[in-house]
Structures are given as structure tokens and as C-alpha cells.
Design a protein around this motif. Structure first.
Motif, mmCIF file in Angstrom:
data_model
loop_
_atom_site.group_PDB
_atom_site.id
_atom_site.type_symbol
_atom_site.label_atom_id
_atom_site.label_comp_id
_atom_site.label_asym_id
_atom_site.label_seq_id
_atom_site.Cartn_x
_atom_site.Cartn_y
_atom_site.Cartn_z
ATOM 1 N N ILE A 62 35.806 42.804 40.615
ATOM 2 C CA ILE A 62 36.230 43.838 40.147
ATOM 3 C C ILE A 62 35.032 44.690 39.809
ATOM 4 O O ILE A 62 35.285 45.990 40.106
ATOM 5 C CB ILE A 62 37.075 43.614 38.604
ATOM 6 C CG1 ILE A 62 38.292 43.106 38.964
ATOM 7 C CG2 ILE A 62 37.168 45.172 37.991
ATOM 8 C CD1 ILE A 62 39.442 44.201 39.794
ATOM 9 N N CYS A 65 34.127 46.517 42.811
ATOM 10 C CA CYS A 65 34.887 47.502 43.257
ATOM 11 C C CYS A 65 34.698 48.981 42.561
ATOM 12 O O CYS A 65 34.628 49.842 43.172
ATOM 13 C CB CYS A 65 36.340 46.954 43.341
ATOM 14 S SG CYS A 65 37.014 45.810 44.207
ATOM 15 N N MET A 70 35.819 52.137 44.418
ATOM 16 C CA MET A 70 37.221 51.489 44.932
ATOM 17 C C MET A 70 38.195 51.332 43.785
ATOM 18 O O MET A 70 37.967 50.587 42.882
ATOM 19 C CB MET A 70 37.175 50.254 45.660
ATOM 20 C CG MET A 70 36.170 50.433 47.129
ATOM 21 S SD MET A 70 35.513 48.881 47.617
ATOM 22 C CE MET A 70 37.070 48.064 47.861
ATOM 23 N N CYS A 72 40.994 49.557 41.591
ATOM 24 C CA CYS A 72 41.420 48.440 41.493
ATOM 25 C C CYS A 72 42.165 48.133 40.170
ATOM 26 O O CYS A 72 42.495 49.042 39.340
ATOM 27 C CB CYS A 72 39.992 47.456 41.553
ATOM 28 S SG CYS A 72 38.806 47.964 40.236
ATOM 29 N N CYS A 98 40.002 51.215 37.277
ATOM 30 C CA CYS A 98 40.559 49.958 37.385
ATOM 31 C C CYS A 98 41.602 50.147 36.119
ATOM 32 O O CYS A 98 41.406 50.279 34.856
ATOM 33 C CB CYS A 98 39.523 49.032 36.743
ATOM 34 S SG CYS A 98 40.338 47.342 36.872
ATOM 35 N N ILE A 137 45.057 51.514 45.808
ATOM 36 C CA ILE A 137 44.693 50.593 45.123
ATOM 37 C C ILE A 137 44.102 49.399 46.080
ATOM 38 O O ILE A 137 44.718 48.619 46.968
ATOM 39 C CB ILE A 137 45.567 49.721 44.016
ATOM 40 C CG1 ILE A 137 45.974 50.775 43.180
ATOM 41 C CG2 ILE A 137 44.892 48.795 43.353
ATOM 42 C CD1 ILE A 137 47.087 50.412 41.992
ATOM 43 N N ARG A 138 42.773 49.218 45.974
ATOM 44 C CA ARG A 138 42.215 48.280 47.003
ATOM 45 C C ARG A 138 42.012 46.869 46.654
ATOM 46 O O ARG A 138 41.681 45.911 47.446
ATOM 47 C CB ARG A 138 40.548 48.809 47.359
ATOM 48 C CG ARG A 138 40.840 50.203 47.995
ATOM 49 C CD ARG A 138 41.423 50.096 49.506
ATOM 50 N NE ARG A 138 40.885 49.154 50.362
ATOM 51 C CZ ARG A 138 39.624 49.422 50.941
ATOM 52 N NH1 ARG A 138 39.013 50.676 50.951
ATOM 53 N NH2 ARG A 138 38.996 48.454 51.837
ATOM 54 N N PHE A 139 41.819 46.701 45.449
ATOM 55 C CA PHE A 139 41.841 45.261 45.033
ATOM 56 C C PHE A 139 42.422 44.910 43.804
ATOM 57 O O PHE A 139 42.550 45.649 42.610
ATOM 58 C CB PHE A 139 40.387 45.138 44.693
ATOM 59 C CG PHE A 139 39.557 43.535 44.171
ATOM 60 C CD1 PHE A 139 39.075 42.652 45.435
ATOM 61 C CD2 PHE A 139 40.156 42.932 43.172
ATOM 62 C CE1 PHE A 139 38.500 41.469 44.905
ATOM 63 C CE2 PHE A 139 39.764 41.752 42.639
ATOM 64 C CZ PHE A 139 38.936 40.750 43.701
ATOM 65 N N VAL A 140 43.379 43.591 43.674
ATOM 66 C CA VAL A 140 44.024 43.597 42.300
ATOM 67 C C VAL A 140 43.558 41.974 42.234
ATOM 68 O O VAL A 140 43.842 41.293 42.893
ATOM 69 C CB VAL A 140 45.495 43.762 42.763
ATOM 70 C CG1 VAL A 140 46.405 43.313 41.533
ATOM 71 C CG2 VAL A 140 45.906 44.896 43.167
ATOM 72 N N THR A 171 44.265 45.615 51.404
ATOM 73 C CA THR A 171 44.338 45.576 49.964
ATOM 74 C C THR A 171 43.868 44.047 49.852
ATOM 75 O O THR A 171 44.347 43.054 50.405
ATOM 76 C CB THR A 171 45.485 45.713 49.312
ATOM 77 O OG1 THR A 171 45.713 46.862 49.449
ATOM 78 C CG2 THR A 171 45.449 45.163 47.819
ATOM 79 N N HIS A 172 42.679 43.833 49.027
ATOM 80 C CA HIS A 172 42.471 42.418 48.574
ATOM 81 C C HIS A 172 43.124 41.972 47.401
ATOM 82 O O HIS A 172 43.098 42.886 46.405
ATOM 83 C CB HIS A 172 40.968 42.412 48.184
ATOM 84 C CG HIS A 172 40.079 42.880 49.434
ATOM 85 N ND1 HIS A 172 39.991 42.429 50.702
ATOM 86 C CD2 HIS A 172 39.195 43.981 49.549
ATOM 87 C CE1 HIS A 172 39.063 43.095 51.443
ATOM 88 N NE2 HIS A 172 38.587 44.127 50.641
#
Length: 213
Positions: A62, A65, A70, A72, A98, A137-140, A171-172
Motif C-alpha cells: 500500500i 502504491c 496510485m 488504492c 488511499c 483504484i489500482r490496488f485493494v 487492478t491488484h
């Protein structure tokens, strides 16, 4: 022969030349491998195992990111009621990048109410789906979702189907928690198992700020 970080101060010119040639061959082989790795995709990442560090590693990503600007998000299951350093830092300094949702109410032995635990897990999953569906949102990070899946608070088939069918391609998703179920491990792109070798809790040391939370 000595390796890259173990050159003797008494090495001869011949030793150094041999070492340089060896490293050049390694670099050429590495470059050849990397030349075939041009693809990108949104990864399903699982951190599991009895050892410490599953959530810590997720929060490390996180922060990466955030450093790359990015967008997240974090959804915490089970332990969401805890006051953690990660939550304080993100909400106070990086809420523009975030989103942070603490959806759990503690472990079952704390709530002593299975229906309430299931309801909290379902609410967390609904929020997670909303965040994952947003391609911006690229990373959760789904922190401790594996615990909710282990106790069947969430339906594993539903979670897997959603990740397969509705997750945006880039998306990761990182799912943490011990005892990850085998079908989730099979579906994941990257799986890390934290092995427990020693833990201070077994010696009577309680969880401490900066180490545990």
C-alpha cells in the motif's frame, strides 16, 4: 570461486577478470529472461501462513502504491476495530490516495456473537466489491479476509467468482490471513506463506506498538 559480494582483498588480476566474466554471463542470462517478461496484469496476491508479517507485507505494498501516486484502498476484516499505526498514518496523511475502511469488530472470542461477525464480514465484502469495481483504484488490500473465509463468514465461491469476473484487468488484490483455502491459493497469481519459527508471544511478551500494530 568467489561470488559477487565476496571478493577477497587479496584477489589477483586474474581472479577479478574471472569474476567479471562470470557476472557478465549472469547479466546476459538475466537480461534474456527479462526480455520475455513484458506483460502486465492485475495480480491476485495471497499472504498466508502461521508466521507474522502477512498484513505488514500488504501494507508495505500500500505504501508503495502511495509513493507511486496510485489510488488504492484497504478493507480490514475481523480486526478492523483495532487502533493501528497503519490506519493512523494513512488516514492522517494519505487519505487522498488511499481509502481505509475498518469493517471488523474483533475476533469471535471477543464479540461472542457469530451472527454479528458474519454481518460485519458481509459488510466488509460489499465495500470491497465497490472498491474493486472502480478501475481508478489500482490496488485493494483485503486484510484478514482469509479468516472470514476460513470460518465461512463469506462464501469462497462467491469471492472467487467476483475476482474472476468483475475485477478490472489491471487492478491488484491482496488477501491476507492465515489458513488460506486451497481454491484461493490455486486462483492466485502470487502466494507467500509466512512460516512461524519463533514468536515472542510464546515467551509471555504481549503485542507491542510498532511491531504488532
Amino acid at each position: 570461486m568467489t561470488d559477487a559480494n565476496d571478493i577477497s582483498p587479496d584477489a589477483t588480476a586474474e581472479d577479478l577478470a574471472r569474476h567479471a566474466n562470470k557476472m557478465a554471463k549472469k547479466k546476459a542470462a538475466r537480461d534474456k529472461i527479462m526480455a520475455g517478461k513484458a506483460g502486465e496484469k492485475g495480480l491476485i496476491i495471497v499472504h498466508t501462513g502461521a508466521g507474522k508479517g502477512k498484513s505488514s507485507s500488504g501494507f508495505g505494498m500500500i505504501l508503495r502504491c502511495i509513493a507511486h501516486e496510485m489510488p488504492c484502498a484497504v478493507v480490514q476484516f475481523i480486526k478492523g476495530a483495532w487502533d493501528t499505526g497503519e490506519r493512523r498514518l494513512i488516514e492522517a496523511n494519505f487519505s487522498d490516495l488511499c481509502q481505509f475502511y475498518a469493517m471488523g469488530e474483533g475476533f469471535t472470542w471477543e464479540t461472542q456473537d457469530k451472527a454479528r461477525d458474519i454481518a460485519a464480514a458481509r459488510a466488509g465484502w460489499e465495500k470491497a466489491k465497490e472498491l474493486i469495481r472502480d478501475p481508478a483504484i489500482r490496488f485493494v488490500l483485503l486484510d484478514e479476509i482469509n479468516i472470514a473465509l476460513r470460518y465461512d463468514y463469506l462464501d469462497l465461491d462467491e469471492v472467487l467468482a467476483f475476482l474472476r469476473d468483475e475485477k478490472p484487468p489491471l487492478t491488484h488484490i491482496c488477501l491476507t490471513g492465515r489458513n488460506a483455502k486451497e481454491p484461493l491459493i490455486e486462483a492466485a497469481d502470487l502466494v507467500t506463506e509466512m512460516a512461524l519459527i519463533k514468536h515472542p508471544f510464546r515467551s509471555g511478551i504481549k503485542g507491542q506498538p510498532g511491531v504488532e500494530f
